[in-house]
Design a protein around this motif. Structure first.
Motif, PDB file in Angstrom:
ATOM      1  N   VAL A 437       0.835  -1.202   0.000  1.00 11.71           N
ATOM      2  CA  VAL A 437       0.000   0.000   0.000  1.00 11.71           C
ATOM      3  C   VAL A 437       0.872   1.256   0.000  1.00 11.71           C
ATOM      4  CG1 VAL A 437      -1.703   1.313   1.302  1.00 11.71           C
ATOM      5  CG2 VAL A 437      -1.935  -1.159   1.090  1.00 11.71           C
ATOM      6  N   GLU A 438       1.958   1.263   0.789  1.00 15.16           N
ATOM      7  CA  GLU A 438       2.857   2.425   0.828  1.00 15.16           C
ATOM      8  C   GLU A 438       3.468   2.698  -0.541  1.00 15.16           C
ATOM      9  OE1 GLU A 438       5.789   1.630   3.751  1.00 15.16           O
ATOM     10  OE2 GLU A 438       4.374   1.553   5.438  1.00 15.16           O
ATOM     11  N   LEU A 439       3.897   1.644  -1.222  1.00 15.37           N
ATOM     12  CA  LEU A 439       4.501   1.815  -2.546  1.00 15.37           C
ATOM     13  C   LEU A 439       3.481   2.354  -3.544  1.00 15.37           C
ATOM     14  CD1 LEU A 439       6.602  -1.485  -2.696  1.00 15.37           C
ATOM     15  CD2 LEU A 439       7.479   0.839  -2.444  1.00 15.37           C
ATOM     16  N   LYS A 440       2.261   1.852  -3.461  1.00 11.92           N
ATOM     17  CA  LYS A 440       1.229   2.318  -4.384  1.00 11.92           C
ATOM     18  C   LYS A 440       0.898   3.788  -4.152  1.00 11.92           C
ATOM     19  CE  LYS A 440      -1.903   2.365  -7.463  1.00 11.92           C
ATOM     20  NZ  LYS A 440      -1.492   2.499  -8.877  1.00 11.92           N
ATOM     21  N   MET A 441       0.922   4.225  -2.907  1.00 16.17           N
ATOM     22  CA  MET A 441       0.601   5.611  -2.608  1.00 16.17           C
ATOM     23  C   MET A 441       1.672   6.559  -3.158  1.00 16.17           C
ATOM     24  SD  MET A 441      -0.864   5.263   1.289  1.00 16.17           S
ATOM     25  CE  MET A 441      -1.099   7.021   1.433  1.00 16.17           C
ATOM     26  N   LYS A 442       2.924   6.061  -3.282  1.00 17.15           N
ATOM     27  CA  LYS A 442       3.980   6.907  -3.841  1.00 17.15           C
ATOM     28  C   LYS A 442       3.858   7.042  -5.352  1.00 17.15           C
ATOM     29  CE  LYS A 442       7.438   5.906  -0.274  1.00 17.15           C
ATOM     30  NZ  LYS A 442       8.770   5.338   0.019  1.00 17.15           N
ATOM     31  N   GLN A 443       3.348   5.990  -6.017  1.00 14.46           N
ATOM     32  CA  GLN A 443       3.164   6.031  -7.465  1.00 14.46           C
ATOM     33  C   GLN A 443       1.780   5.489  -7.810  1.00 14.46           C
ATOM     34  OE1 GLN A 443       7.144   3.912  -8.196  1.00 14.46           O
ATOM     35  NE2 GLN A 443       6.989   5.265  -9.986  1.00 14.46           N
ATOM     36  N   PRO A 444       0.766   6.287  -7.591  1.00 12.08           N
ATOM     37  CA  PRO A 444      -0.610   5.807  -7.764  1.00 12.08           C
ATOM     38  C   PRO A 444      -0.989   5.524  -9.210  1.00 12.08           C
ATOM     39  CG  PRO A 444      -0.585   8.143  -7.270  1.00 12.08           C
ATOM     40  CD  PRO A 444       0.812   7.678  -7.076  1.00 12.08           C
ATOM     41  N   ASP A 445      -0.188   6.009 -10.186  1.00 12.35           N
ATOM     42  CA  ASP A 445      -0.562   5.832 -11.586  1.00 12.35           C
ATOM     43  C   ASP A 445      -0.069   4.504 -12.165  1.00 12.35           C
ATOM     44  OD1 ASP A 445       2.026   6.653 -11.212  1.00 12.35           O
ATOM     45  OD2 ASP A 445       2.168   7.653 -13.166  1.00 12.35           O
ATOM     46  N   ARG A 446       0.680   3.719 -11.414  1.00 16.16           N
ATOM     47  CA  ARG A 446       1.209   2.454 -11.944  1.00 16.16           C
ATOM     48  C   ARG A 446       0.168   1.349 -11.871  1.00 16.16           C
ATOM     49  NH1 ARG A 446       6.880   0.288 -10.045  1.00 16.16           N
ATOM     50  NH2 ARG A 446       5.979  -1.391 -11.343  1.00 16.16           N
ATOM     51  N   ARG A 447       0.250   0.445 -12.902  1.00 13.39           N
ATOM     52  CA  ARG A 447      -0.637  -0.732 -12.909  1.00 13.39           C
ATOM     53  C   ARG A 447       0.152  -1.919 -12.319  1.00 13.39           C
ATOM     54  NH1 ARG A 447      -5.151  -0.900 -15.934  1.00 13.39           N
ATOM     55  NH2 ARG A 447      -4.863  -3.153 -16.269  1.00 13.39           N
ATOM     56  N   VAL A 448      -0.153  -2.258 -11.091  1.00 13.71           N
ATOM     57  CA  VAL A 448       0.554  -3.335 -10.388  1.00 13.71           C
ATOM     58  C   VAL A 448      -0.464  -4.249  -9.710  1.00 13.71           C
ATOM     59  CG1 VAL A 448       2.251  -3.950  -8.635  1.00 13.71           C
ATOM     60  CG2 VAL A 448       2.538  -1.850  -9.953  1.00 13.71           C
ATOM     61  N   SER A 449      -0.269  -5.560  -9.895  1.00 15.11           N
ATOM     62  CA  SER A 449      -1.125  -6.554  -9.242  1.00 15.11           C
ATOM     63  C   SER A 449      -0.309  -7.261  -8.162  1.00 15.11           C
ATOM     64  CB  SER A 449      -1.636  -7.578 -10.263  1.00 15.11           C
ATOM     65  OG  SER A 449      -2.362  -8.603  -9.613  1.00 15.11           O
ATOM     66  N   PHE A 450      -0.734  -7.109  -6.927  1.00 19.37           N
ATOM     67  CA  PHE A 450      -0.082  -7.783  -5.797  1.00 19.37           C
ATOM     68  C   PHE A 450      -0.873  -9.039  -5.417  1.00 19.37           C
ATOM     69  CE2 PHE A 450       3.386  -5.288  -4.169  1.00 19.37           C
ATOM     70  CZ  PHE A 450       3.179  -4.022  -4.707  1.00 19.37           C
ATOM     71  N   THR A 451      -0.152 -10.161  -5.218  1.00 16.73           N
ATOM     72  CA  THR A 451      -0.747 -11.403  -4.689  1.00 16.73           C
ATOM     73  C   THR A 451      -0.019 -11.746  -3.395  1.00 16.73           C
ATOM     74  OG1 THR A 451      -1.235 -12.170  -6.923  1.00 16.73           O
ATOM     75  CG2 THR A 451      -1.296 -13.815  -5.139  1.00 16.73           C
TER      76      THR A 451
END
Length: 591
Positions: A437-451
């Motif tokens: 979640v922290e990483l996504k908040m730094k770059q919210p425009d990236r398309r990343v799927s976490f499992t």
């Protein structure tokens, strides 16, 4: 009383009652006038009863070789059997007829003699099978006795007249049989009692003598009273010290002379005051005949005379020179190790001082440079700079920021080994989710799927383990930056009975041939222009994993992603959660 072989005692008790029946047999003969019955059948009945008691006793006697026996019980048993025979013959009249006047022996008498002969032969077989329990001459006499007694019983099956030749031959064989029994038990027992009574003691003494003479250690006995001297020294003393046993016997002072001068007080104290409470085990240096020094480990036992005074010292001395030299080497190595540890502690102290200097002394000028660059780029001063000047200022500002991050990385890397571990149960699944979640908040425009697998737990230091996951998941985030659709997975599995945690991505990957370089500090497989970083993240991760008693490994392929897996100390994971198939939680972070 002194024998542990109860064979002869059992035979002796039985023969007492056999003799009683034989006496009655002799008194029952015709014209003796002792009993009112004056026929040959009475004497024959008493004869058969005596032979039954004799043969059964001889048959049972070998079972009491080396076995405990209650003499009172044997006496009572033999007396009871004798009384039953007498009652059956004289009182009840139920003992079968054995001889009929004019007809000779009855069938019962003949069968009984054969049976008695078989019992005596069986006794002979048992005695021969256990001949090690007897003196060789005794076993020869017993064999002859039992063989003659068996032959006498066969002779008694042939006569028809109680005064016939066959009957006389049987009695003569019986006399010779008991003569040999007498020779075996009485004569040898009286003239050579040690051969019979203490044969086992002699064998035991021989066994221990051979043991002492072939022992690797020195076995000795030193007499103190009335005149000090060596009573025994084992032959191994020659190999160990160079002195022969004869030299010890000839010179009672040799024991003192061969002791190292610095250790002679130990021997003097033991000889002068043996009653003192000395330890039974002690170490002493000896001087070999060739002058070399050897270490011995000695175990002593004191023996006392009737007056309660120490009469002699028995002991064992073992050559422990090699062990002592090894202990001295280990002591030297421990001293050197302690010195090196002290040096390392001093170096760590210096490193701490260096870190402090880096943290304070280097940061201050960097902060000044960075602040000055920011001021130069403000509107007031920016107008005085052309585009090239502004580029240089921005470059300087960027490098100072990079230098500041590098200092942070160095400080964090140096602190890993010094930080004290605080082991608690850690939920790595929730930790991985928070980092994602922290990483996504730094770059919210990236398309990343976490499992992220659920229930991945372990025991460890939560701060350091967060550093591990932050570096591994952060690297996966960084190296999937050029993927249009990035995939990052955190999970746990079992391999060879161990719990393995892993972080997998579909990013840039790496050349598998360069895997050994991944965990080197400040070494990178990708250029800074391609992916930013300083090369200390994976080195930090490896140190933390090793401090937790685990291992870390990496697999990858260029352009196809990478997988980093690690284990923790055995027994410090939570095995209940380590299943082959785990529930996972898919988190799709899309713009």
């Amino acid at each position: 009383r002194f024998m542990d072989n109860n064979y002869f005692l059992f035979i002796g008790i039985a023969c007492l009652f056999v003799g009683l029946l034989d006496l009655l047999h002799a008194l029952a003969y015709k014209n003796m006038g002792v009993f009112h019955r004056n026929d040959a059948n009475l004497a024959t009945q008493l004869w058969v009863s005596a032979r039954y008691l004799q043969s059964v006793s001889f048959f049972l006697a070998p079972f009491f070789i080396k076995r405990k026996m209650k003499a009172e019980a044997v006496v009572a048993g033999c007396a009871a059997v004798t009384a039953l025979f007498i009652a059956a013959i004289f009182t009840w009249g139920i003992f079968p007829e054995c001889f009929v006047e004019g007809a000779g022996l009855t069938r019962f008498k003949i069968i009984s003699e054969y049976l008695i002969a078989l019992l005596l032969l069986g006794s002979l077989a048992f005695v021969r099978a256990r001949r090690q329990a007897f003196d060789p001459e005794v076993i020869r006499l017993l064999t002859s006795s039992l063989a003659l007694l068996s032959a006498s019983e066969l002779a008694f099956t042939l006569y028809t007249d109680v005064f016939g030749v066959s009957n006389m031959v049987g009695h003569l064989l019986k006399v010779f049989g008991f003569f040999f029994m007498y020779k075996a038990v009485i004569e040898i027992g009286l003239t050579r009692p040690y051969d019979l009574l203490f044969r086992e003691l002699a064998k035991s003494e021989e066994k221990f003598r051979l043991l002492a003479e072939n022992a690797q250690d020195i076995i000795y006995r030193f007499r103190l009273l009335p005149v000090p001297c060596f009573e025994y020294v084992s032959p191994s003393v020659t190999r160990i010290t160079g002195y022969t046993p004869e030299e010890h016997y000839a010179d009672p002072e040799l024991a003192l002379k061969m002791v190292h001068p610095d250790d002679r007080h130990l021997l003097k104290e033991m000889n002068l005051s043996p009653e003192s409470a000395r330890p039974r085990q002690f170490y002493m240096r000896w001087l070999r005949k060739d002058g070399r020094i050897l270490w011995t480990e000695q175990h002593n036992k004191l023996t006392y005379n009737a007056e309660g005074k120490v009469a002699s010292i028995m002991g064992i001395a073992r050559d422990v020179t090699d062990r002592k030299e090894s202990e001295e080497k280990i002591e030297i190595l421990n001293t050197e190790l302690a010195a090196r540890a002290s040096e390392l502690e001093a170096l760590n102290t210096e490193l701490e001082a260096f870190n402090y200097s880096v943290s304070h002394d280097l940061r201050a000028p960097l902060s000044n440079i960075s602040g000055s660059c920011e001021v130069l780029l403000m509107d007031v001063y920016a107008e005085a700079l052309d585009d090239q000047g502004k580029y240089f200022v921005r470059s300087i500002h960027g490098q100072t920021k990079r230098m500041n991050h590098l200092i942070d990385a160095m400080l964090n890397f140096s602190r890993v080994n010094r930080q004290e571990l605080c082991r608690v149960e850690v939920d790595l699944s929730n930790m991985a989710l928070a980092i994602s979640v922290e990483l996504k908040m730094k770059q919210p425009d990236r398309r990343v799927s976490f499992t992220i697998a659920e229930g991945a737990k372990c025991y460890g230091d939560p701060v350091l383990l967060r550093t591990v996951l932050h570096n591994l998941i952060g690297n996966a985030w960084k190296y999937t930056g050029k993927q249009e659709s990035a995939e990052i997975e955190f999970g746990m599995t079992n391999a060879e009975g161990k719990t393995v945690f892993y972080v997998r991505d579909n990013g840039a990957g790496f050349d598998a041939a360069q895997v050994h370089k991944l965990f080197r500090p400040f070494h990178r497989l990708h250029a800074s222009s391609e992916f930013e970083g300083f090369g200390v993240g994976l080195a930090t991760v490896q140190r933390i994993i090793h401090r937790h008693g685990g291992q870390i490994a990496a697999e990858g392929e260029v352009g196809k992603g990478a997988t980093f897996s690690f284990t923790l100390q055995a027994g410090k994971t939570v095995p209940a959660q380590a299943t082959e198939t785990m529930r996972v939680r898919a988190i799709h972070l899309n713009p």
